[in-house]
Enzyme design. Sequence first.
Site, PDB file in Angstrom:
ATOM      1  N   ASP A  97      37.814 -11.825-114.801  1.00 29.62           N
ATOM      2  CA  ASP A  97      36.919 -11.259-115.845  1.00 29.62           C
ATOM      3  C   ASP A  97      36.213 -10.106-115.692  1.00 29.62           C
ATOM      4  O   ASP A  97      36.245  -9.473-114.231  1.00 29.62           O
ATOM      5  CB  ASP A  97      35.756 -12.584-116.180  1.00 29.62           C
ATOM      6  CG  ASP A  97      35.127 -13.003-114.939  1.00 29.62           C
ATOM      7  OD1 ASP A  97      35.194 -12.426-113.962  1.00 29.62           O
ATOM      8  OD2 ASP A  97      34.696 -14.247-114.772  1.00 29.62           O
ATOM      9  N   ASN A  99      27.594 -24.731-114.381  1.00 31.83           N
ATOM     10  CA  ASN A  99      27.958 -25.520-115.620  1.00 31.83           C
ATOM     11  C   ASN A  99      29.515 -25.884-115.835  1.00 31.83           C
ATOM     12  O   ASN A  99      29.785 -26.232-116.961  1.00 31.83           O
ATOM     13  CB  ASN A  99      27.166 -24.627-117.002  1.00 31.83           C
ATOM     14  CG  ASN A  99      27.985 -23.260-117.090  1.00 31.83           C
ATOM     15  OD1 ASN A  99      29.095 -23.054-116.200  1.00 31.83           O
ATOM     16  ND2 ASN A  99      27.898 -22.616-118.102  1.00 31.83           N
ATOM     17  N   HIS A 118      31.780 -23.842-115.703  1.00 35.65           N
ATOM     18  CA  HIS A 118      32.815 -22.709-116.014  1.00 35.65           C
ATOM     19  C   HIS A 118      33.732 -22.252-115.095  1.00 35.65           C
ATOM     20  O   HIS A 118      33.491 -22.400-113.703  1.00 35.65           O
ATOM     21  CB  HIS A 118      32.034 -21.560-116.805  1.00 35.65           C
ATOM     22  CG  HIS A 118      31.329 -20.586-115.843  1.00 35.65           C
ATOM     23  ND1 HIS A 118      30.193 -19.848-116.287  1.00 35.65           N
ATOM     24  CD2 HIS A 118      31.551 -20.336-114.427  1.00 35.65           C
ATOM     25  CE1 HIS A 118      29.969 -19.149-115.186  1.00 35.65           C
ATOM     26  NE2 HIS A 118      30.451 -19.328-114.270  1.00 35.65           N
ATOM     27  N   GLU A 123      32.916 -20.818-120.792  1.00 35.52           N
ATOM     28  CA  GLU A 123      31.834 -21.705-120.758  1.00 35.52           C
ATOM     29  C   GLU A 123      32.194 -22.987-121.374  1.00 35.52           C
ATOM     30  O   GLU A 123      33.199 -23.053-121.856  1.00 35.52           O
ATOM     31  CB  GLU A 123      30.645 -20.819-121.658  1.00 35.52           C
ATOM     32  CG  GLU A 123      30.348 -19.582-120.918  1.00 35.52           C
ATOM     33  CD  GLU A 123      29.490 -19.494-119.642  1.00 35.52           C
ATOM     34  OE1 GLU A 123      29.636 -20.361-118.855  1.00 35.52           O
ATOM     35  OE2 GLU A 123      28.516 -18.808-119.678  1.00 35.52           O
TER      36      GLU A 123
HETATM   37  P1  PGA Z   1      29.087 -17.549-107.702  1.00 36.27           P
HETATM   38  O1  PGA Z   1      29.803 -17.789-109.219  1.00 36.27           O
HETATM   39  O2  PGA Z   1      30.519 -17.715-106.662  1.00 36.27           O
HETATM   40  O3  PGA Z   1      28.431 -16.327-107.678  1.00 36.27           O
HETATM   41  O4  PGA Z   1      28.446 -18.857-107.575  1.00 36.27           O
HETATM   42  C1  PGA Z   1      30.884 -18.566-109.375  1.00 36.27           C
HETATM   43  C2  PGA Z   1      31.120 -18.639-110.836  1.00 36.27           C
HETATM   44  O5  PGA Z   1      30.242 -18.480-111.857  1.00 36.27           O
HETATM   45  O6  PGA Z   1      32.333 -18.798-111.157  1.00 36.27           O
END
Ligand code: PGA
Length: 232
Positions: free
Chosen positions: A66, A128, A130, A135
């Site tokens: 992304d 959450n 994702h 999302e």
């Molecule tokens: P993080 O993010 O590694 O900074 O916890 C993970 C994600 O949102 O996929």
Amino acid sequence: MKIIIDTKENIASLASDQFINLLKRKPNAVLGLATGSTPIDTYKQIIKKAKEQNISFKDVKTFNLDEYVNYPFYEASYRFFMDDNLFNHVDINKENTHFPSHENYLDYDNQIKACGGVDLQILGIGANGHIGFNEPNTPFDSLTHVTDLQRKTIEDNARFFSSIDEVPTKAITMGLTTIMNSKEIILIALGENKADAIKALVDNVGVSCPASILNGHDNVTIYCDKAAASKL
Ligand code: PGA
């Protein structure tokens, strides 16, 4: 789906071994890469092991999961993150490193296919549920697309910016089907704030936890530290 519960350090070591072993077998492998705090230690170990074992990235291709739309400064971009945490420390040809963008996203899945598909995809997971920026309630049949970030994701990512108002509200992300098309997938979850998402993934709750799509893939390893696994 294999679930491995171990320390943060051992997880980085095991996950980096999966990448290094792939590159030994297939020096022109196609890697699916992720940003965020979670993969940083794995990337550090990959850099160290590549140096020690003389592993070259010169024929490797990468596709990142992304990228933000309209990031406020270059250092906030995922391109910068990848340069800083991996690409600048190995002999990769930057022309072989790809990020989804407004210009290319409709063709991103085709570009991945044209390279033979992703051999190994690394994922974090959002609090959450994702994966990438898919999302909750993203359709399981989604390909690379533009998405609005949910409030929870914006709040979680605010730590990388000087104020929450700077956090981009849109991103381009590989879709859930794009991710499922990878031949092999590693998902790493560290910390207690991932425990609910990991439980929802393992309970296979469906679109309310996008990561639960991974239950339908036949070559997935989920690495959790004790805190992330605490609700299993
Ligand atoms: P993080 O993010 O590694 O900074 O916890 C993970 C994600 O949102 O996929």
